[in-house]
Scaffold this motif. Sequence first.
Motif, mmCIF file in Angstrom:
data_model
loop_
_atom_site.group_PDB
_atom_site.id
_atom_site.type_symbol
_atom_site.label_atom_id
_atom_site.label_comp_id
_atom_site.label_asym_id
_atom_site.label_seq_id
_atom_site.Cartn_x
_atom_site.Cartn_y
_atom_site.Cartn_z
ATOM 1 N N GLY A 206 -11.608 11.090 -2.814
ATOM 2 C CA GLY A 206 -11.472 10.876 -1.391
ATOM 3 C C GLY A 206 -12.295 9.708 -0.881
ATOM 4 O O GLY A 206 -11.906 9.044 0.055
ATOM 5 N N ASN A 207 -13.435 9.445 -1.481
ATOM 6 C CA ASN A 207 -14.293 8.345 -1.055
ATOM 7 C C ASN A 207 -14.238 7.195 -2.037
ATOM 8 O O ASN A 207 -15.258 6.597 -2.356
ATOM 9 C CB ASN A 207 -15.737 8.824 -0.890
ATOM 10 C CG ASN A 207 -15.891 9.752 0.279
ATOM 11 O OD1 ASN A 207 -15.136 9.673 1.241
ATOM 12 N ND2 ASN A 207 -16.856 10.642 0.207
ATOM 13 N N SER A 208 -13.050 6.892 -2.520
ATOM 14 C CA SER A 208 -12.934 5.828 -3.511
ATOM 15 C C SER A 208 -11.751 4.927 -3.189
ATOM 16 O O SER A 208 -10.852 5.285 -2.450
ATOM 17 C CB SER A 208 -12.783 6.412 -4.913
ATOM 18 O OG SER A 208 -11.596 7.154 -5.008
ATOM 19 N N ILE A 209 -11.812 3.750 -3.777
ATOM 20 C CA ILE A 209 -10.735 2.771 -3.685
ATOM 21 C C ILE A 209 -10.210 2.598 -5.096
ATOM 22 O O ILE A 209 -10.981 2.391 -6.029
ATOM 23 C CB ILE A 209 -11.275 1.426 -3.167
ATOM 24 C CG1 ILE A 209 -11.913 1.602 -1.794
ATOM 25 C CG2 ILE A 209 -10.175 0.387 -3.125
ATOM 26 C CD1 ILE A 209 -12.723 0.403 -1.336
ATOM 27 N N SER A 210 -8.906 2.704 -5.265
ATOM 28 C CA SER A 210 -8.350 2.571 -6.615
ATOM 29 C C SER A 210 -7.138 1.648 -6.609
ATOM 30 O O SER A 210 -6.439 1.531 -5.611
ATOM 31 C CB SER A 210 -7.965 3.943 -7.173
ATOM 32 O OG SER A 210 -6.938 4.518 -6.408
ATOM 33 N N ALA B 157 -18.261 2.707 -0.488
ATOM 34 C CA ALA B 157 -19.501 2.006 -0.146
ATOM 35 C C ALA B 157 -19.535 0.628 -0.797
ATOM 36 O O ALA B 157 -19.968 -0.354 -0.183
ATOM 37 C CB ALA B 157 -20.713 2.825 -0.570
ATOM 38 N N ASN B 158 -19.077 0.538 -2.048
ATOM 39 C CA ASN B 158 -18.982 -0.762 -2.718
ATOM 40 C C ASN B 158 -17.998 -1.668 -2.005
ATOM 41 O O ASN B 158 -18.242 -2.862 -1.843
ATOM 42 C CB ASN B 158 -18.552 -0.600 -4.176
ATOM 43 C CG ASN B 158 -19.701 -0.290 -5.101
ATOM 44 O OD1 ASN B 158 -20.852 -0.515 -4.778
ATOM 45 N ND2 ASN B 158 -19.378 0.234 -6.266
ATOM 46 N N GLY B 159 -16.877 -1.108 -1.590
ATOM 47 C CA GLY B 159 -15.877 -1.885 -0.859
ATOM 48 C C GLY B 159 -16.426 -2.402 0.449
ATOM 49 O O GLY B 159 -16.227 -3.567 0.813
ATOM 50 N N ILE C 190 -18.654 -6.854 3.766
ATOM 51 C CA ILE C 190 -19.755 -7.386 4.572
ATOM 52 C C ILE C 190 -20.252 -8.714 3.987
ATOM 53 O O ILE C 190 -20.437 -9.693 4.713
ATOM 54 C CB ILE C 190 -20.900 -6.363 4.675
ATOM 55 C CG1 ILE C 190 -20.466 -5.203 5.577
ATOM 56 C CG2 ILE C 190 -22.182 -7.002 5.188
ATOM 57 C CD1 ILE C 190 -21.384 -4.001 5.546
ATOM 58 N N LEU C 191 -20.443 -8.752 2.659
ATOM 59 C CA LEU C 191 -20.931 -9.975 2.023
ATOM 60 C C LEU C 191 -19.912 -11.114 2.082
ATOM 61 O O LEU C 191 -20.287 -12.279 2.257
ATOM 62 C CB LEU C 191 -21.297 -9.703 0.563
ATOM 63 C CG LEU C 191 -22.543 -8.864 0.326
ATOM 64 C CD1 LEU C 191 -22.661 -8.478 -1.137
ATOM 65 C CD2 LEU C 191 -23.783 -9.617 0.783
ATOM 66 N N ALA C 192 -18.642 -10.791 1.942
ATOM 67 C CA ALA C 192 -17.616 -11.830 1.869
ATOM 68 C C ALA C 192 -17.106 -12.286 3.228
ATOM 69 O O ALA C 192 -16.710 -13.449 3.380
ATOM 70 C CB ALA C 192 -16.437 -11.328 1.032
ATOM 71 N N THR D 279 -19.963 -2.037 -8.758
ATOM 72 C CA THR D 279 -19.403 -1.664 -10.054
ATOM 73 C C THR D 279 -18.035 -1.001 -9.914
ATOM 74 O O THR D 279 -17.684 -0.451 -8.871
ATOM 75 C CB THR D 279 -20.339 -0.701 -10.779
ATOM 76 O OG1 THR D 279 -20.526 0.472 -9.946
ATOM 77 C CG2 THR D 279 -21.674 -1.339 -11.076
ATOM 78 N N PHE D 280 -17.287 -1.068 -10.999
ATOM 79 C CA PHE D 280 -15.979 -0.434 -11.111
ATOM 80 C C PHE D 280 -15.978 0.507 -12.297
ATOM 81 O O PHE D 280 -16.719 0.313 -13.256
ATOM 82 C CB PHE D 280 -14.882 -1.489 -11.340
ATOM 83 C CG PHE D 280 -14.694 -2.430 -10.196
ATOM 84 C CD1 PHE D 280 -13.824 -2.108 -9.160
ATOM 85 C CD2 PHE D 280 -15.381 -3.629 -10.130
ATOM 86 C CE1 PHE D 280 -13.639 -2.965 -8.104
ATOM 87 C CE2 PHE D 280 -15.207 -4.501 -9.073
ATOM 88 C CZ PHE D 280 -14.336 -4.169 -8.057
ATOM 89 N N THR D 281 -15.140 1.524 -12.232
ATOM 90 C CA THR D 281 -14.900 2.372 -13.401
ATOM 91 C C THR D 281 -13.421 2.295 -13.716
ATOM 92 O O THR D 281 -12.605 1.858 -12.898
ATOM 93 C CB THR D 281 -15.303 3.853 -13.143
ATOM 94 O OG1 THR D 281 -14.592 4.314 -11.994
ATOM 95 C CG2 THR D 281 -16.795 3.972 -12.925
ATOM 96 N N ILE D 282 -13.084 2.708 -14.914
ATOM 97 C CA ILE D 282 -11.706 2.594 -15.376
ATOM 98 C C ILE D 282 -11.240 3.955 -15.876
ATOM 99 O O ILE D 282 -12.015 4.687 -16.492
ATOM 100 C CB ILE D 282 -11.613 1.502 -16.474
ATOM 101 C CG1 ILE D 282 -10.177 1.212 -16.848
ATOM 102 C CG2 ILE D 282 -12.421 1.860 -17.674
ATOM 103 C CD1 ILE D 282 -10.046 -0.004 -17.759
ATOM 104 N N HIS D 283 -10.006 4.310 -15.559
ATOM 105 C CA HIS D 283 -9.409 5.558 -16.003
ATOM 106 C C HIS D 283 -8.061 5.242 -16.651
ATOM 107 O O HIS D 283 -7.266 4.504 -16.087
ATOM 108 C CB HIS D 283 -9.204 6.526 -14.836
ATOM 109 C CG HIS D 283 -10.470 6.841 -14.102
ATOM 110 N ND1 HIS D 283 -11.444 7.656 -14.623
ATOM 111 C CD2 HIS D 283 -10.935 6.427 -12.899
ATOM 112 C CE1 HIS D 283 -12.440 7.751 -13.762
ATOM 113 N NE2 HIS D 283 -12.155 7.001 -12.710
ATOM 114 N N ALA D 284 -7.824 5.817 -17.824
ATOM 115 C CA ALA D 284 -6.563 5.588 -18.525
ATOM 116 C C ALA D 284 -5.415 6.264 -17.796
ATOM 117 O O ALA D 284 -5.596 7.251 -17.102
ATOM 118 C CB ALA D 284 -6.661 6.112 -19.959
ATOM 119 N N GLY D 285 -4.243 5.706 -17.976
ATOM 120 C CA GLY D 285 -3.043 6.300 -17.371
ATOM 121 C C GLY D 285 -2.888 5.909 -15.939
ATOM 122 O O GLY D 285 -3.591 5.070 -15.409
#
Length: 139
Positions: free
Chosen positions: A2-6, A71-73, A78-80, A132-138
């Motif tokens: 719910g609190n993520s961007i994918s 939060a990363n997004g 903000i930085l960009a 940071t980013f994480t990766i999920h298969a599929g």
Amino acid sequence: MGNSISHQGIINSISDGLVKVRITQSSACNTCKVASYCSSTESKEKLIDVKCSDTSRYTVGQKVTVVTDTANGAKAVILAFAIPAALLMVTIVLCIYLGMDEALAAIAGIAILVPYYIAIYFMNDTLSKELTFTIHAGE
């Protein structure tokens, strides 16, 4: 999530501890029913670097999902965008207030962004550890 961007993507390359994922970033117009008739639709391919301790689980061409938290997004936006826009506006307003010609104030506003983006460039290592980013298969 719910609190993520994918984003869905395809693995472009794999090296020691790093997976490069190609994603297609689409504008909101792409969901419009008449988008094929409109010239304003836009989509761009981006390469995302995902640090990964176990790259053996992935193969080039594999479909994956790249995820980061909101939060990363927000920090990236903000930085960009927010800080440069604020620097630009404050510089222009201040220069005009001090009696500078509008054209020169605009040039000063743009010039103030040069050191900002140089600083961002040199902070790349620090920012890549924070954003940071994480990766999920599929899918």
